[in-house]
Enzyme design. Structure first.
Site, PDB file in Angstrom:
ATOM      1  N   SER A  19       0.867  -1.181   0.000  1.00 19.38           N
ATOM      2  CA  SER A  19       0.000   0.000   0.000  1.00 19.38           C
ATOM      3  C   SER A  19       0.897   1.222   0.000  1.00 19.38           C
ATOM      4  O   SER A  19       1.838   1.310   0.793  1.00 19.38           O
ATOM      5  CB  SER A  19      -0.865   0.006   1.264  1.00 19.38           C
ATOM      6  OG  SER A  19      -1.267   1.331   1.569  1.00 19.38           O
ATOM      7  N   HIS A  44      -1.363  -1.554  -4.220  1.00 19.37           N
ATOM      8  CA  HIS A  44      -2.647  -1.331  -3.552  1.00 19.37           C
ATOM      9  C   HIS A  44      -2.775   0.175  -3.345  1.00 19.37           C
ATOM     10  O   HIS A  44      -1.983   0.783  -2.612  1.00 19.37           O
ATOM     11  CB  HIS A  44      -2.628  -2.083  -2.219  1.00 19.37           C
ATOM     12  CG  HIS A  44      -3.859  -1.915  -1.387  1.00 19.37           C
ATOM     13  ND1 HIS A  44      -4.969  -2.741  -1.499  1.00 19.37           N
ATOM     14  CD2 HIS A  44      -4.156  -1.026  -0.407  1.00 19.37           C
ATOM     15  CE1 HIS A  44      -5.885  -2.371  -0.617  1.00 19.37           C
ATOM     16  NE2 HIS A  44      -5.423  -1.328   0.059  1.00 19.37           N
ATOM     17  N   ASP A  46      -4.919   3.293  -2.093  1.00 23.10           N
ATOM     18  CA  ASP A  46      -6.004   3.609  -1.161  1.00 23.10           C
ATOM     19  C   ASP A  46      -6.664   4.932  -1.521  1.00 23.10           C
ATOM     20  O   ASP A  46      -6.052   6.002  -1.404  1.00 23.10           O
ATOM     21  CB  ASP A  46      -5.448   3.694   0.263  1.00 23.10           C
ATOM     22  CG  ASP A  46      -5.029   2.333   0.796  1.00 23.10           C
ATOM     23  OD1 ASP A  46      -5.893   1.441   0.874  1.00 23.10           O
ATOM     24  OD2 ASP A  46      -3.837   2.165   1.122  1.00 23.10           O
ATOM     25  N   MET A  48      -9.513   7.521  -0.533  1.00 22.73           N
ATOM     26  CA  MET A  48     -10.365   7.906   0.610  1.00 22.73           C
ATOM     27  C   MET A  48     -11.026   9.246   0.299  1.00 22.73           C
ATOM     28  O   MET A  48     -10.356  10.170  -0.189  1.00 22.73           O
ATOM     29  CB  MET A  48      -9.514   8.048   1.869  1.00 22.73           C
ATOM     30  CG  MET A  48      -8.719   6.808   2.205  1.00 22.73           C
ATOM     31  SD  MET A  48      -7.868   7.020   3.777  1.00 22.73           S
ATOM     32  CE  MET A  48      -6.911   5.503   3.844  1.00 22.73           C
ATOM     33  N   HIS A  77      -8.357   0.380  -3.733  1.00 17.45           N
ATOM     34  CA  HIS A  77      -9.133   0.175  -2.506  1.00 17.45           C
ATOM     35  C   HIS A  77      -9.995   1.415  -2.315  1.00 17.45           C
ATOM     36  O   HIS A  77      -9.534   2.449  -1.821  1.00 17.45           O
ATOM     37  CB  HIS A  77      -8.192  -0.050  -1.321  1.00 17.45           C
ATOM     38  CG  HIS A  77      -8.922  -0.298  -0.048  1.00 17.45           C
ATOM     39  ND1 HIS A  77      -8.303  -0.390   1.176  1.00 17.45           N
ATOM     40  CD2 HIS A  77     -10.252  -0.483   0.209  1.00 17.45           C
ATOM     41  CE1 HIS A  77      -9.208  -0.611   2.122  1.00 17.45           C
ATOM     42  NE2 HIS A  77     -10.403  -0.652   1.559  1.00 17.45           N
ATOM     43  N   MET A  79     -12.267   3.456  -0.578  1.00 18.89           N
ATOM     44  CA  MET A  79     -12.908   3.781   0.708  1.00 18.89           C
ATOM     45  C   MET A  79     -13.732   5.048   0.497  1.00 18.89           C
ATOM     46  O   MET A  79     -13.379   6.144   0.962  1.00 18.89           O
ATOM     47  CB  MET A  79     -11.833   3.946   1.786  1.00 18.89           C
ATOM     48  CG  MET A  79     -11.224   2.603   2.183  1.00 18.89           C
ATOM     49  SD  MET A  79      -9.727   2.774   3.159  1.00 18.89           S
ATOM     50  CE  MET A  79      -8.520   2.896   1.854  1.00 18.89           C
ATOM     51  N   MET A 148     -10.780  -6.373   5.996  1.00 17.45           N
ATOM     52  CA  MET A 148      -9.994  -5.321   6.651  1.00 17.45           C
ATOM     53  C   MET A 148      -9.529  -5.792   8.025  1.00 17.45           C
ATOM     54  O   MET A 148     -10.327  -6.320   8.813  1.00 17.45           O
ATOM     55  CB  MET A 148     -10.819  -4.043   6.823  1.00 17.45           C
ATOM     56  CG  MET A 148     -11.047  -3.259   5.542  1.00 17.45           C
ATOM     57  SD  MET A 148      -9.543  -2.819   4.651  1.00 17.45           S
ATOM     58  CE  MET A 148      -8.718  -1.720   5.810  1.00 17.45           C
ATOM     59  N   GLY A 153      -8.983   3.908   7.015  1.00 18.30           N
ATOM     60  CA  GLY A 153      -8.784   5.350   7.133  1.00 18.30           C
ATOM     61  C   GLY A 153      -7.322   5.767   7.269  1.00 18.30           C
ATOM     62  O   GLY A 153      -6.947   6.823   6.788  1.00 18.30           O
ATOM     63  N   GLY A 155      -2.982   4.411   7.649  1.00 17.68           N
ATOM     64  CA  GLY A 155      -1.938   3.395   7.663  1.00 17.68           C
ATOM     65  C   GLY A 155      -1.302   3.332   9.045  1.00 17.68           C
ATOM     66  O   GLY A 155      -1.546   4.192   9.906  1.00 17.68           O
ATOM     67  N   ASP A 182      -5.773  -6.514   4.770  1.00 19.44           N
ATOM     68  CA  ASP A 182      -5.243  -5.151   4.656  1.00 19.44           C
ATOM     69  C   ASP A 182      -5.308  -4.445   6.005  1.00 19.44           C
ATOM     70  O   ASP A 182      -6.391  -4.264   6.558  1.00 19.44           O
ATOM     71  CB  ASP A 182      -6.086  -4.394   3.605  1.00 19.44           C
ATOM     72  CG  ASP A 182      -5.623  -2.965   3.415  1.00 19.44           C
ATOM     73  OD1 ASP A 182      -4.499  -2.628   3.822  1.00 19.44           O
ATOM     74  OD2 ASP A 182      -6.402  -2.186   2.826  1.00 19.44           O
ATOM     75  N   GLY A 183      -4.137  -4.061   6.480  1.00 15.39           N
ATOM     76  CA  GLY A 183      -4.063  -3.281   7.706  1.00 15.39           C
ATOM     77  C   GLY A 183      -3.172  -3.935   8.743  1.00 15.39           C
ATOM     78  O   GLY A 183      -3.501  -5.010   9.248  1.00 15.39           O
ATOM     79  N   GLY A 204       1.538  -1.998   4.085  1.00 13.40           N
ATOM     80  CA  GLY A 204       1.925  -0.606   3.864  1.00 13.40           C
ATOM     81  C   GLY A 204       3.208  -0.275   4.595  1.00 13.40           C
ATOM     82  O   GLY A 204       4.311  -0.481   4.080  1.00 13.40           O
ATOM     83  N   THR A 205       3.032   0.179   5.838  1.00 18.47           N
ATOM     84  CA  THR A 205       4.169   0.654   6.624  1.00 18.47           C
ATOM     85  C   THR A 205       5.324  -0.348   6.663  1.00 18.47           C
ATOM     86  O   THR A 205       6.485   0.045   6.507  1.00 18.47           O
ATOM     87  CB  THR A 205       3.693   0.935   8.071  1.00 18.47           C
ATOM     88  OG1 THR A 205       2.454   1.629   7.992  1.00 18.47           O
ATOM     89  CG2 THR A 205       4.693   1.778   8.825  1.00 18.47           C
TER      90      THR A 205
HETATM   91  O1  5SP Z   1      -6.681   0.673   3.601  1.00 24.91           O
HETATM   92  C1  5SP Z   1      -5.818   0.887   4.421  1.00 24.91           C
HETATM   93  C2  5SP Z   1      -6.079   1.751   5.601  1.00 24.91           C
HETATM   94  O2  5SP Z   1      -7.387   2.177   5.540  1.00 24.91           O
HETATM   95  C3  5SP Z   1      -4.525   0.184   4.224  1.00 24.91           C
HETATM   96  O3  5SP Z   1      -4.269  -0.107   2.886  1.00 24.91           O
HETATM   97  C4  5SP Z   1      -3.340   0.676   4.964  1.00 24.91           C
HETATM   98  O4  5SP Z   1      -2.866   1.858   4.439  1.00 24.91           O
HETATM   99  C5  5SP Z   1      -2.235  -0.325   4.987  1.00 24.91           C
HETATM  100  O5  5SP Z   1      -1.171   0.200   5.665  1.00 24.91           O
HETATM  101  P1  5SP Z   1      -0.509  -0.518   6.930  1.00 24.91           P
HETATM  102  O6  5SP Z   1      -1.588  -0.772   7.929  1.00 24.91           O
HETATM  103  O7  5SP Z   1       0.074  -1.798   6.398  1.00 24.91           O
HETATM  104  O8  5SP Z   1       0.492   0.462   7.390  1.00 24.91           O
HETATM  105 FE   FE2 Z   2      -6.182  -0.373   1.786  1.00 26.70          FE
END
Ligand code: 5SP
Ligand code: FE2
Length: 235
Positions: A19, A44, A46, A48, A77, A79, A148, A153, A155, A182-183, A204-205
């Site tokens: 992400s 991916h 995101d 929003m 994704h 949102m 999820m 919302g 990361g 995801d998340g 993501g992170t």
């Molecule tokens: O959709 C989302 C958050 O809403 C994700 O795609 C996050 O952005 C993933 O990031 P990490 O949780 O892995 O840092």
């Molecule tokens: Fe996402």
């Protein structure tokens, strides 16, 4: 430029999709290149809208610009409230997979149909508080289900291990379904997601902020491949 990975879904193999939410968004093209060069299978992205979630990112003009610099498979994704109104714009921007939330529309079936008619693959996502059986009526009609593992919302949140029964319930019913998590997914949480049956891993992170994204992507892939092999042997 059309996406190169149009036929990526459907095989239930391991796919790792970083992400870019916590990447350097002012250098999106080079971030995309960096992540794909490090072994990612897809990106991916995101989206929003500040309504469905209390944060805003970008819309189809940015995706269209990124498409000029990337052949990657774009997993959108979405949102957003009223996902129907974003379908055409995302298709024209070069999106491959349009994943919207079941909570975001009163007409899930209609939205699935419109995404397909627009020529994109379609995914449906569910927030942590939504029970998994809400998506059962649609699974046969979609290419992917997104579970999820954080409240959408932002990361960098903590992985919700209590979402794994949803993944297990989906995997028990649908052996070859693409299931995305995801998340908060990274080397310390991948075991739970992989063993539950997730095969599309958004991270993501853990990837983007790592000094060695290639190594992290490799670790995630190793765990998922191992879990898939184990599940195949047990069948
Ligand atoms: O959709 C989302 C958050 O809403 C994700 O795609 C996050 O952005 C993933 O990031 P990490 O949780 O892995 O840092
Ligand atoms: Fe996402």
């Amino acid at each position: 430029m059309a996406g190169a990975g149009g036929g990526m879904l459907g095989s239930c193999s391991c796919k790792i999709g970083p992400s870019i939410l916590n990447a350097d968004l002012s250098n999106l093209a080079s971030e995309a290149r960096r992540l794909m060069d490090c072994g990612a299978d897809y990106l991916h992205l995101d989206v929003m809208d500040g309504h469905f979630v209390p944060n805003m990112t970008f819309g189809h003009p940015v995706v269209k610009s990124l498409r000029q610099h990337s052949d990657a498979f774009f997993d959108m994704h979405m949102m957003v409230a009223g996902p129907e109104q974003w379908i055409e714009g995302m298709r024209d921007a070069g999106a491959n997979l349009f994943t919207f939330h079941v909570e975001a529309t009163d007409d899930v079936k209609g939205c699935i149909r419109k995404v397909k008619e627009a020529g994109m693959q379609v995914g449906i996502g569910l927030k942590p508080k939504t029970p998994v059986d809400v998506v059962f009526p649609y699974v046969e009609d979609v290419d992917m289900v997104l579970v999820m593992t954080v409240e959408p919302g932002f990361g960098g949140q903590k992985f919700m291990a209590d979402m794994m029964p949803k993944v297990q319930a989906l995997r028990a019913k649908y052996k070859s379904l693409d299931i995305e998590v995801d998340g908060g997914v990274g080397p310390s949480t991948i075991d739970l997601a992989a063993e539950a049956g997730a095969n599309m891993i958004v991270s993501g992170t853990a990837v983007v902020r790592s000094d060695n994204p290639r190594e992290v992507i490799g670790q995630l892939r190793g765990k998922v491949d191992e879990a898939i092999q184990k599940a195949n042997l047990e069948r």
